[in-house]
Scaffold this motif. Structure first.
Motif, PDB file in Angstrom:
ATOM      1  N   ASP A 197       0.858  -1.187   0.000  1.00  0.00           N
ATOM      2  CA  ASP A 197       0.000   0.000   0.000  1.00  0.00           C
ATOM      3  C   ASP A 197       0.891   1.233   0.000  1.00  0.00           C
ATOM      4  OD1 ASP A 197      -2.346   1.634   0.271  1.00  0.00           O
ATOM      5  OD2 ASP A 197      -1.705   1.950   2.336  1.00  0.00           O
ATOM      6  N   ASP A 198       0.789   2.003  -1.055  1.00  0.00           N
ATOM      7  CA  ASP A 198       1.688   3.134  -1.242  1.00  0.00           C
ATOM      8  C   ASP A 198       0.920   4.445  -1.073  1.00  0.00           C
ATOM      9  OD1 ASP A 198       3.864   4.681  -1.828  1.00  0.00           O
ATOM     10  OD2 ASP A 198       3.839   4.290  -3.976  1.00  0.00           O
ATOM     11  N   GLY A 199       0.582   4.755   0.170  1.00  0.00           N
ATOM     12  CA  GLY A 199      -0.051   6.025   0.472  1.00  0.00           C
ATOM     13  C   GLY A 199      -1.476   6.147  -0.016  1.00  0.00           C
ATOM     14  N   SER A 200      -2.215   5.048  -0.050  1.00  0.00           N
ATOM     15  CA  SER A 200      -3.598   5.104  -0.527  1.00  0.00           C
ATOM     16  C   SER A 200      -4.458   5.954   0.401  1.00  0.00           C
ATOM     17  CB  SER A 200      -4.192   3.693  -0.599  1.00  0.00           C
ATOM     18  OG  SER A 200      -3.523   2.904  -1.559  1.00  0.00           O
ATOM     19  N   THR A 201      -5.393   6.678  -0.210  1.00  0.00           N
ATOM     20  CA  THR A 201      -6.355   7.459   0.569  1.00  0.00           C
ATOM     21  C   THR A 201      -7.758   6.870   0.450  1.00  0.00           C
ATOM     22  OG1 THR A 201      -6.646   8.953  -1.320  1.00  0.00           O
ATOM     23  CG2 THR A 201      -5.030   9.584   0.352  1.00  0.00           C
ATOM     24  N   ASP A 202      -7.869   5.712  -0.185  1.00  0.00           N
ATOM     25  CA  ASP A 202      -9.152   5.024  -0.289  1.00  0.00           C
ATOM     26  C   ASP A 202      -9.121   3.773   0.588  1.00  0.00           C
ATOM     27  OD1 ASP A 202      -7.592   3.220  -1.656  1.00  0.00           O
ATOM     28  OD2 ASP A 202      -8.564   3.503  -3.594  1.00  0.00           O
ATOM     29  N   GLU A 203      -9.944   2.788   0.296  1.00  0.00           N
ATOM     30  CA  GLU A 203     -10.079   1.604   1.149  1.00  0.00           C
ATOM     31  C   GLU A 203      -9.127   0.468   0.762  1.00  0.00           C
ATOM     32  OE1 GLU A 203     -14.161   0.624   0.739  1.00  0.00           O
ATOM     33  OE2 GLU A 203     -14.880   2.275   1.991  1.00  0.00           O
ATOM     34  N   THR A 204      -8.135   0.740  -0.044  1.00  0.00           N
ATOM     35  CA  THR A 204      -7.211  -0.313  -0.477  1.00  0.00           C
ATOM     36  C   THR A 204      -6.634  -1.115   0.697  1.00  0.00           C
ATOM     37  OG1 THR A 204      -6.629   0.851  -2.514  1.00  0.00           O
ATOM     38  CG2 THR A 204      -5.070  -0.794  -1.714  1.00  0.00           C
ATOM     39  N   PRO A 205      -6.029  -0.492   1.709  1.00  0.00           N
ATOM     40  CA  PRO A 205      -5.422  -1.297   2.785  1.00  0.00           C
ATOM     41  C   PRO A 205      -6.449  -2.112   3.562  1.00  0.00           C
ATOM     42  CG  PRO A 205      -5.366   1.050   3.332  1.00  0.00           C
ATOM     43  CD  PRO A 205      -5.779   0.948   1.904  1.00  0.00           C
ATOM     44  N   GLU A 206      -7.640  -1.583   3.777  1.00  0.00           N
ATOM     45  CA  GLU A 206      -8.666  -2.327   4.508  1.00  0.00           C
ATOM     46  C   GLU A 206      -9.088  -3.584   3.742  1.00  0.00           C
ATOM     47  OE1 GLU A 206      -8.688   0.941   4.084  1.00  0.00           O
ATOM     48  OE2 GLU A 206      -8.366   1.594   6.168  1.00  0.00           O
ATOM     49  N   ILE A 207      -9.190  -3.449   2.447  1.00  0.00           N
ATOM     50  CA  ILE A 207      -9.571  -4.611   1.628  1.00  0.00           C
ATOM     51  C   ILE A 207      -8.503  -5.689   1.706  1.00  0.00           C
ATOM     52  CG2 ILE A 207     -10.006  -5.387  -0.734  1.00  0.00           C
ATOM     53  CD1 ILE A 207     -11.188  -2.575  -1.274  1.00  0.00           C
ATOM     54  N   VAL A 208      -7.239  -5.296   1.576  1.00  0.00           N
ATOM     55  CA  VAL A 208      -6.149  -6.273   1.626  1.00  0.00           C
ATOM     56  C   VAL A 208      -6.071  -6.903   3.010  1.00  0.00           C
ATOM     57  CG1 VAL A 208      -3.674  -6.640   1.327  1.00  0.00           C
ATOM     58  CG2 VAL A 208      -4.880  -5.005  -0.143  1.00  0.00           C
ATOM     59  N   ARG A 209      -6.269  -6.113   4.031  1.00  0.00           N
ATOM     60  CA  ARG A 209      -6.231  -6.615   5.399  1.00  0.00           C
ATOM     61  C   ARG A 209      -7.281  -7.711   5.611  1.00  0.00           C
ATOM     62  NH1 ARG A 209      -6.186  -1.706   7.549  1.00  0.00           N
ATOM     63  NH2 ARG A 209      -3.937  -1.369   7.432  1.00  0.00           N
ATOM     64  N   ALA A 210      -8.442  -7.527   5.021  1.00  0.00           N
ATOM     65  CA  ALA A 210      -9.499  -8.535   5.141  1.00  0.00           C
ATOM     66  C   ALA A 210      -9.100  -9.833   4.442  1.00  0.00           C
ATOM     67  CB  ALA A 210     -10.795  -7.992   4.552  1.00  0.00           C
ATOM     68  N   TYR A 211      -8.468  -9.728   3.283  1.00  0.00           N
ATOM     69  CA  TYR A 211      -7.991 -10.930   2.591  1.00  0.00           C
ATOM     70  C   TYR A 211      -6.908 -11.624   3.409  1.00  0.00           C
ATOM     71  CZ  TYR A 211     -10.429 -10.360  -1.881  1.00  0.00           C
ATOM     72  OH  TYR A 211     -11.388 -10.299  -2.870  1.00  0.00           O
ATOM     73  N   ALA A 224      -6.507 -11.675   6.556  1.00  0.00           N
ATOM     74  CA  ALA A 224      -7.089 -12.339   7.724  1.00  0.00           C
ATOM     75  C   ALA A 224      -7.683 -13.695   7.359  1.00  0.00           C
ATOM     76  CB  ALA A 224      -8.169 -11.448   8.337  1.00  0.00           C
ATOM     77  N   ARG A 225      -8.079 -13.860   6.093  1.00  0.00           N
ATOM     78  CA  ARG A 225      -8.690 -15.107   5.651  1.00  0.00           C
ATOM     79  C   ARG A 225      -7.694 -16.082   5.049  1.00  0.00           C
ATOM     80  NH1 ARG A 225     -12.481 -11.428   3.267  1.00  0.00           N
ATOM     81  NH2 ARG A 225     -11.707 -11.976   1.181  1.00  0.00           N
ATOM     82  N   ASP A 226      -6.571 -15.570   4.523  1.00  0.00           N
ATOM     83  CA  ASP A 226      -5.627 -16.446   3.815  1.00  0.00           C
ATOM     84  C   ASP A 226      -4.206 -16.000   4.150  1.00  0.00           C
ATOM     85  OD1 ASP A 226      -3.993 -17.748   1.782  1.00  0.00           O
ATOM     86  OD2 ASP A 226      -5.860 -18.125   0.693  1.00  0.00           O
ATOM     87  N   ALA A 227      -3.424 -16.914   4.728  1.00  0.00           N
ATOM     88  CA  ALA A 227      -2.075 -16.575   5.192  1.00  0.00           C
ATOM     89  C   ALA A 227      -1.114 -16.287   4.045  1.00  0.00           C
ATOM     90  CB  ALA A 227      -1.531 -17.723   6.047  1.00  0.00           C
ATOM     91  N   ARG A 228      -1.508 -16.622   2.825  1.00  0.00           N
ATOM     92  CA  ARG A 228      -0.626 -16.341   1.685  1.00  0.00           C
ATOM     93  C   ARG A 228      -0.592 -14.854   1.337  1.00  0.00           C
ATOM     94  NH1 ARG A 228      -3.074 -20.135  -2.812  1.00  0.00           N
ATOM     95  NH2 ARG A 228      -4.983 -19.454  -1.716  1.00  0.00           N
ATOM     96  N   VAL A 229      -1.552 -14.086   1.851  1.00  0.00           N
ATOM     97  CA  VAL A 229      -1.635 -12.660   1.532  1.00  0.00           C
ATOM     98  C   VAL A 229      -1.003 -11.843   2.651  1.00  0.00           C
ATOM     99  CG1 VAL A 229      -3.179 -10.725   1.052  1.00  0.00           C
ATOM    100  CG2 VAL A 229      -3.730 -13.020   0.197  1.00  0.00           C
TER     101      VAL A 229
END
Length: 367
Positions: free
Chosen positions: A74-88, A90-95
């Motif tokens: 995440d390179d300085g996003s001001t939208d929901e990018t980090p939250e979306i990745v964080r949710a993935y 939490a579900r899959d250790a490969r991410v």
């Protein structure tokens, strides 16, 4: 006029012959699966990619034939990018979600993010993927397998280009036409000449040790067009690079309209065609081979002009069909060529927005 017609015919015949030769070479490329202990790190730089990152992760997580880890920077996003990745994650250790450190002086944003992704990766092979790319399940395995089988330090491919708007049809098709019509791939595979280095930054796999020996993104830290720059860097260091067919490895919708496409292509232009030496030559090749035959045909329908127009349009049609692009790009072919040249000249002459290049909201001086 006869001499002019023959010149235009020669300019149209050159890419037509290269398209046939290059497609035969690419179609004959063997498919290899990786051997031994291989881990592919799928590395995605992301800045304000909330609309793209979920589908990109869904596609990467379906990878088969090789174990993968998926790192998103995440390179300085001001939208929901980090939250979306964080949710993935939490579900899959490969991410894994990473946060880019502050941009260092003299670095460009995407290159900076890719450098830090490579440092955090654990894989034997690093697969750099843009957030708007959708990997097919076998893509990571086949790219790593090809790198192993050919001893190539870098293997790249152009994903299938998704185009839906007229603005995309007038810009995006230039990518495959230039690669297939003007890069002699037979020589590329025989020589390490940096001038023959080419890669698509949307989909680019490097072998970890070769990446380290080349200096990686740190060695091109002030550049924007990492595809071309990395391929040339590898070759300058004596490392082989290669291109493989990409239309069945991944897909990508680069831009959503004409304005976005113009700005996107302009940001890379000064590191490609838009130089005082190269652009006049490219203008002769492209204008003469793909525009003037159509412009002159109604005025002078002689056989050299008619044959030149036929060869030019046939080249575009063959490239379009083989790479699975939108067929509506075929009748727009001469206009697409004109738009491509206009973008390049606007950058060289520093007209309007072309005075500045950038990536995802960051601007950098051109030249």
């Amino acid at each position: 006029m006869v001499i002019l017609g023959l010149i235009l015919l020669a300019l149209a015949a050159l890419p037509a012959v290269l398209v046939v030769m290059n497609l035969n070479i690419l179609r004959a490329t063997p498919r290899h699966l990786p051997q031994g202990d291989v881990l592919v790190s799928v590395l995605i730089p992301a800045r304000n990619e909330a609309a793209n990152i979920g589908p990109a992760l869904d596609a990467a997580l379906k990878s088969m034939g090789v174990p993968v880890e998926i790192l998103v920077m995440d390179d300085g996003s001001t939208d929901e990018t980090p939250e979306i990745v964080r949710a993935y994650a939490a579900r899959d250790a490969r991410v894994r979600l990473l946060t880019a450190p502050p941009l260092q002086e003299g670095w460009t944003g995407k290159v900076h993010a890719c450098h830090h992704l490579a440092e955090a990766a654990r894989g034997t092979h690093l697969l750099f993927v843009d957030a708007d790319v959708r990997l097919e399940p076998h893509a990571a395995a086949l790219l790593a397998g090809h790198a192993q089988a050919t001893d190539a330090g870098l293997v790249s491919a152009v994903p299938r280009q998704i185009m839906r708007s007229p603005g995309e049809l007038l810009t995006v098709p230039t990518i495959n036409l230039l690669l297939l019509g003007y890069l002699p791939m037979g020589f590329m595979r025989l020589s390490r000449d940096p001038g023959l280095g080419a890669a698509c930054g949307q989909l680019m796999l490097v072998e970890r040790e070769a990446y380290r020996l080349s200096g990686g993104h740190a060695a091109i830290h002030s550049r924007i067009h990492d595809g071309i720059q990395l391929a040339r860097l590898f070759r300058r260091k004596g490392l082989m690079t290669d291109l493989v067919p990409g239309e069945r490895l991944a897909s990508c919708r680069m831009y959503a309209g004409f304005r976005e496409a113009w700005i996107g292509f302009a940001k890379n232009a000064h590191e490609g065609m838009a130089t005082p030496v190269a652009l006049p030559v490219w203008t002769i090749l492209l204008l003469g081979g793909h525009v003037l035959p159509f412009a002159l045909l109604p005025l002078w329908p002689a056989w050299p002009i008619a044959l030149a127009a036929f060869l030019s349009l046939s080249s575009r049609a063959v490239v379009t069909v083989v790479t699975r692009e939108n067929p509506w790009s075929i009748p727009l072919h001469p206009f697409t060529t004109l738009v491509g040249l206009a973008i390049q000249w606007s950058v060289l002459l520093r007209i309007g927005r072309a005075r500045r290049a950038g990536w995802k909201g960051r601007l950098y001086p051109v030249g």
